[in-house]
Write a protein that holds these residues in place. Structure first.
Motif, PDB file in Angstrom:
ATOM      1  N   MET A 170      22.952  66.962  77.435  1.00 42.12           N
ATOM      2  CA  MET A 170      23.551  66.561  76.158  1.00 42.12           C
ATOM      3  C   MET A 170      24.179  65.180  76.291  1.00 42.12           C
ATOM      4  O   MET A 170      24.754  64.841  77.327  1.00 42.12           O
ATOM      5  N   LYS A 171      24.038  64.377  75.230  1.00 45.04           N
ATOM      6  CA  LYS A 171      24.667  63.060  75.168  1.00 45.04           C
ATOM      7  C   LYS A 171      25.814  63.094  74.144  1.00 45.04           C
ATOM      8  O   LYS A 171      25.744  63.816  73.157  1.00 45.04           O
ATOM      9  N   ALA A 172      26.824  62.313  74.392  1.00 48.29           N
ATOM     10  CA  ALA A 172      27.914  62.152  73.430  1.00 48.29           C
ATOM     11  C   ALA A 172      27.876  60.737  72.874  1.00 48.29           C
ATOM     12  O   ALA A 172      27.700  59.772  73.631  1.00 48.29           O
ATOM     13  N   VAL A 173      28.010  60.608  71.572  1.00 45.54           N
ATOM     14  CA  VAL A 173      28.094  59.307  70.912  1.00 45.54           C
ATOM     15  C   VAL A 173      29.454  59.232  70.226  1.00 45.54           C
ATOM     16  O   VAL A 173      29.781  60.069  69.379  1.00 45.54           O
ATOM     17  N   ILE A 174      30.245  58.244  70.616  1.00 46.49           N
ATOM     18  CA  ILE A 174      31.555  58.044  70.007  1.00 46.49           C
ATOM     19  C   ILE A 174      31.486  56.835  69.085  1.00 46.49           C
ATOM     20  O   ILE A 174      31.176  55.721  69.530  1.00 46.49           O
ATOM     21  N   LEU A 175      31.727  57.055  67.811  1.00 46.55           N
ATOM     22  CA  LEU A 175      31.661  55.992  66.811  1.00 46.55           C
ATOM     23  C   LEU A 175      32.976  55.216  66.811  1.00 46.55           C
ATOM     24  O   LEU A 175      34.030  55.763  66.484  1.00 46.55           O
ATOM     25  N   ALA A 176      32.912  53.951  67.188  1.00 49.35           N
ATOM     26  CA  ALA A 176      34.123  53.143  67.350  1.00 49.35           C
ATOM     27  C   ALA A 176      33.913  51.711  66.869  1.00 49.35           C
ATOM     28  O   ALA A 176      34.455  50.769  67.447  1.00 49.35           O
ATOM     29  N   ALA A 177      33.125  51.559  65.801  1.00 50.53           N
ATOM     30  CA  ALA A 177      32.770  50.225  65.325  1.00 50.53           C
ATOM     31  C   ALA A 177      33.545  49.791  64.088  1.00 50.53           C
ATOM     32  O   ALA A 177      33.241  48.752  63.499  1.00 50.53           O
ATOM     33  N   GLY A 178      34.554  50.570  63.695  1.00 42.67           N
ATOM     34  CA  GLY A 178      35.346  50.193  62.530  1.00 42.67           C
ATOM     35  C   GLY A 178      36.305  49.052  62.837  1.00 42.67           C
ATOM     36  O   GLY A 178      36.577  48.731  63.995  1.00 42.67           O
ATOM     37  N   TYR A 179      36.849  48.474  61.773  1.00 46.14           N
ATOM     38  CA  TYR A 179      37.747  47.316  61.932  1.00 46.14           C
ATOM     39  C   TYR A 179      39.203  47.644  61.642  1.00 46.14           C
ATOM     40  O   TYR A 179      40.073  46.779  61.812  1.00 46.14           O
ATOM     41  N   GLY A 180      39.491  48.860  61.223  1.00 46.64           N
ATOM     42  CA  GLY A 180      40.875  49.274  61.029  1.00 46.64           C
ATOM     43  C   GLY A 180      41.643  48.395  60.061  1.00 46.64           C
ATOM     44  O   GLY A 180      42.802  48.060  60.309  1.00 46.64           O
ATOM     45  N   THR A 181      41.023  48.049  58.947  1.00 46.95           N
ATOM     46  CA  THR A 181      41.655  47.095  58.020  1.00 46.95           C
ATOM     47  C   THR A 181      42.943  47.647  57.420  1.00 46.95           C
ATOM     48  O   THR A 181      43.936  46.919  57.296  1.00 46.95           O
ATOM     49  N   ARG A 182      42.960  48.919  57.044  1.00 47.51           N
ATOM     50  CA  ARG A 182      44.198  49.495  56.468  1.00 47.51           C
ATOM     51  C   ARG A 182      45.308  49.540  57.502  1.00 47.51           C
ATOM     52  O   ARG A 182      46.463  49.195  57.202  1.00 47.51           O
ATOM     53  N   LEU A 183      44.977  49.958  58.715  1.00 46.00           N
ATOM     54  CA  LEU A 183      45.994  50.042  59.754  1.00 46.00           C
ATOM     55  C   LEU A 183      46.540  48.667  60.103  1.00 46.00           C
ATOM     56  O   LEU A 183      47.757  48.480  60.223  1.00 46.00           O
ATOM     57  N   ASP A 206      30.105  70.029  81.985  1.00 39.43           N
ATOM     58  CA  ASP A 206      29.017  69.660  82.896  1.00 39.43           C
ATOM     59  C   ASP A 206      27.754  69.224  82.173  1.00 39.43           C
ATOM     60  O   ASP A 206      26.990  68.399  82.693  1.00 39.43           O
ATOM     61  N   CYS A 207      27.501  69.785  80.977  1.00 34.92           N
ATOM     62  CA  CYS A 207      26.225  69.501  80.310  1.00 34.92           C
ATOM     63  C   CYS A 207      26.177  68.115  79.673  1.00 34.92           C
ATOM     64  O   CYS A 207      25.106  67.640  79.286  1.00 34.92           O
ATOM     65  N   ILE A 208      27.327  67.429  79.537  1.00 39.45           N
ATOM     66  CA  ILE A 208      27.334  66.073  78.968  1.00 39.45           C
ATOM     67  C   ILE A 208      27.186  65.077  80.112  1.00 39.45           C
ATOM     68  O   ILE A 208      28.076  64.935  80.950  1.00 39.45           O
ATOM     69  N   ASP A 209      26.040  64.403  80.161  1.00 34.30           N
ATOM     70  CA  ASP A 209      25.781  63.519  81.298  1.00 34.30           C
ATOM     71  C   ASP A 209      25.886  62.033  80.964  1.00 34.30           C
ATOM     72  O   ASP A 209      25.879  61.193  81.872  1.00 34.30           O
TER      73      ASP A 209
END
Length: 246
Positions: A1-14, A56-59
């Motif tokens: 299994m693969k994990a994809v972490i979405l982290a491409a935002g710009y945080g304009t409100r914050l 273990d299954c996330i490589d």
């Protein structure tokens, strides 16, 4: 299994909140991407890595970010052997690709042909959340039908919240039967909240597409923190200070 972490935002409100904060307590956070904000004794995204490294299954873990923050994520990733960082090539909020396009970019770029765990880089769940329990449920569903998918949802806090989120309707087996976009509480008996549909940052669009083609089941979580502005960041940090940095 693969994990994809979405982290491409710009945080304009914050970032707007940070710049306008009159207390001065949070100015040092300006320019830090939301997934790298300190929550307890580590970055928000590092809480996810702590959980992933026990599975273990996330490589492999693919973190997709933008060109503005790419170097910061590359520096952060040196701590983790499983992580590869992908640059989506954008440098402003107006150029952003959005969640679904970023996910597709990661799948294409890394030629992913495996089960995919998709995580929002600016989201954390309450302390009773267990990634291993979620993946065990996914494995169970896959043993029944290899086309089965699993999505997380939580119950609205009150009736008014149905108008703020996408609402999932399910059958007795917790399979998604309908997705309603920000309905009035009288339009549905379900209170299972999920991401609302937005123009670009729209995982809800993907879910809407998937459930009409493949079986999608719901796994309940007690709640989450979606760090979008300063108040939500403060709530998140206070929670993890109280409950520890699990």
């Amino acid at each position: 299994m693969k994990a994809v972490i979405l982290a491409a935002g710009y945080g304009t409100r914050l970032n707007r909140d940070l710049q306008n904060d009159s207390s001065g307590h949070f100015k040092h956070l300006c320019g830090i991407p939301k997934p790298l904000l300190p929550v307890g004794n580590k970055a928000l995204i590092s809480h996810w890595m702590s959980a992933i490294e026990k599975i273990d299954c996330i490589d492999e873990v693919y973190v997709i970010t933008n060109d503005l923050y790419y170097v910061k994520f590359e520096e952060w990733a040196k701590e983790f052997q499983l992580v590869k960082v992908l640059n989506d090539g954008t440098r402003s909020n107006e150029e952003r690709l959005g969640a679904v396009a970023c996910l597709q970019l990661a799948i294409t770029q890394f030629n992913i042909n495996d089960h995919v765990l998709v995580l929002g880089g600016d989201t954390l769940f309450y302390e009773d959340f267990s990634l291993s329990v979620v993946l065990a449920r996914f494995t169970e569903l896959q043993s029944i039908n290899c086309d089965n998918n699993l999505v997380l949802s939580y119950l609205c806090k009150d009736e008014a919240e149905t108008t703020k989120f996408g609402i999932l309707e399910t059958d007795e087996e917790f399979q998604v039967t309908a997705f309603k976009e920000k309905p009035n509480s009288t339009e549905t008996t379900s209170r299972r909240a999920n991401s609302p549909l937005e123009e670009k940052d729209a995982p809800g669009h993907y879910l809407l597409w998937v459930y009409s083609r493949k079986p999608v089941f719901v796994h309940h979580v007690s709640g989450r923190f979606d760090v979008g502005n300063l108040p939500s960041y403060i709530d998140c940090t206070k929670y993890f200070q109280r409950h520890g940095d699990e």
